[in-house]
Each structure stands twice: as C-alpha cells, then as structure tokens.
Design a protein around this motif. Structure first.
Motif, PDB file in Angstrom:
ATOM      1  N   HIS A  61      36.622  45.461  46.714  1.00  0.00           N
ATOM      2  CA  HIS A  61      36.037  45.497  45.373  1.00  0.00           C
ATOM      3  C   HIS A  61      36.760  44.512  44.459  1.00  0.00           C
ATOM      4  O   HIS A  61      36.131  43.788  43.688  1.00  0.00           O
ATOM      5  CB  HIS A  61      36.102  46.918  44.818  1.00  0.00           C
ATOM      6  CG  HIS A  61      35.481  47.072  43.483  1.00  0.00           C
ATOM      7  ND1 HIS A  61      34.118  47.002  43.293  1.00  0.00           N
ATOM      8  CD2 HIS A  61      36.027  47.277  42.263  1.00  0.00           C
ATOM      9  CE1 HIS A  61      33.853  47.168  42.019  1.00  0.00           C
ATOM     10  NE2 HIS A  61      34.999  47.338  41.367  1.00  0.00           N
ATOM     11  N   ALA A  62      38.080  44.455  44.564  1.00  0.00           N
ATOM     12  CA  ALA A  62      38.864  43.558  43.711  1.00  0.00           C
ATOM     13  C   ALA A  62      38.521  42.098  43.996  1.00  0.00           C
ATOM     14  O   ALA A  62      38.381  41.292  43.075  1.00  0.00           O
ATOM     15  CB  ALA A  62      40.355  43.803  43.923  1.00  0.00           C
ATOM     16  N   THR A  63      38.360  41.764  45.277  1.00  0.00           N
ATOM     17  CA  THR A  63      37.998  40.387  45.636  1.00  0.00           C
ATOM     18  C   THR A  63      36.618  40.053  45.086  1.00  0.00           C
ATOM     19  O   THR A  63      36.392  38.977  44.549  1.00  0.00           O
ATOM     20  CB  THR A  63      38.005  40.202  47.167  1.00  0.00           C
ATOM     21  OG1 THR A  63      39.280  40.567  47.665  1.00  0.00           O
ATOM     22  CG2 THR A  63      37.690  38.773  47.553  1.00  0.00           C
ATOM     23  N   PRO A  68      32.845  35.328  40.999  1.00  0.00           N
ATOM     24  CA  PRO A  68      31.545  35.320  40.320  1.00  0.00           C
ATOM     25  C   PRO A  68      30.425  34.710  41.156  1.00  0.00           C
ATOM     26  O   PRO A  68      29.272  35.104  41.030  1.00  0.00           O
ATOM     27  CB  PRO A  68      31.804  34.473  39.070  1.00  0.00           C
ATOM     28  CG  PRO A  68      33.272  34.572  38.845  1.00  0.00           C
ATOM     29  CD  PRO A  68      33.888  34.690  40.209  1.00  0.00           C
ATOM     30  N   ALA A  69      30.767  33.794  42.056  1.00  0.00           N
ATOM     31  CA  ALA A  69      29.736  33.195  42.917  1.00  0.00           C
ATOM     32  C   ALA A  69      29.105  34.245  43.845  1.00  0.00           C
ATOM     33  O   ALA A  69      27.975  34.079  44.290  1.00  0.00           O
ATOM     34  CB  ALA A  69      30.337  32.062  43.738  1.00  0.00           C
TER      35      ALA A  69
END
Length: 75
Positions: A61-63, A68-69
């Motif tokens: 989730h953090a990654t 944004p891409a």
C-alpha cells in the motif's frame, strides 16, 4: 456490526472448500483426510497455466501511494 461484506464466486466444490478454509483460517491438517486430498489435488494442478504467461506483481500500500503513475492504470 460489519460495515463491509466479502462476496466470492466459486466454480467447484473444491474451490469453495479452498476459499472457505482460507477465509475462516482453518488448519488444513485438521480437516478430514478426504478434504485434505481434495485441496492437495486442487493446489497441485498447473493445468490452467499450461501454455499461458503469468505476470505476478507485488505492491505494498505504501509503495502504491508513492507511485502516482500507478493510480491511473486501466483494469
């Protein structure tokens, strides 16, 4: 009271047993021998993958939030 519900679709009794065992955190070795064999047969088969290419992607989730891409990827 729960605020969400999980709906799963299954195609066979074996898949239903597999999904419910996972969802209910059932210990496979504590199931009846017949059910254990059913799950072993289901999980040891690669027939669905023969001749196909599979792409496995692991993303936390953090990654995802830092990428944004990734947010506008069409499903």
């Amino acid at each position: 009271m729960a605020r969400s519900i999980v709906v799963k679709g299954v195609e066979s009794p074996e898949r239903l047993l597999d999904e419910t065992s996972l969802f209910l955190h059932r210990v496979i070795t504590e199931l009846p021998v017949e059910k254990q064999r059913m799950l072993e047969k289901l999980n040891s088969s690669d027939e669905d993958l023969i001749g196909k290419t599979a792409l496995f992607v692991e993303m936390t989730h953090a990654t995802f939030l830092r990428c944004p891409a990734c947010w506008n990827v069409a499903a």
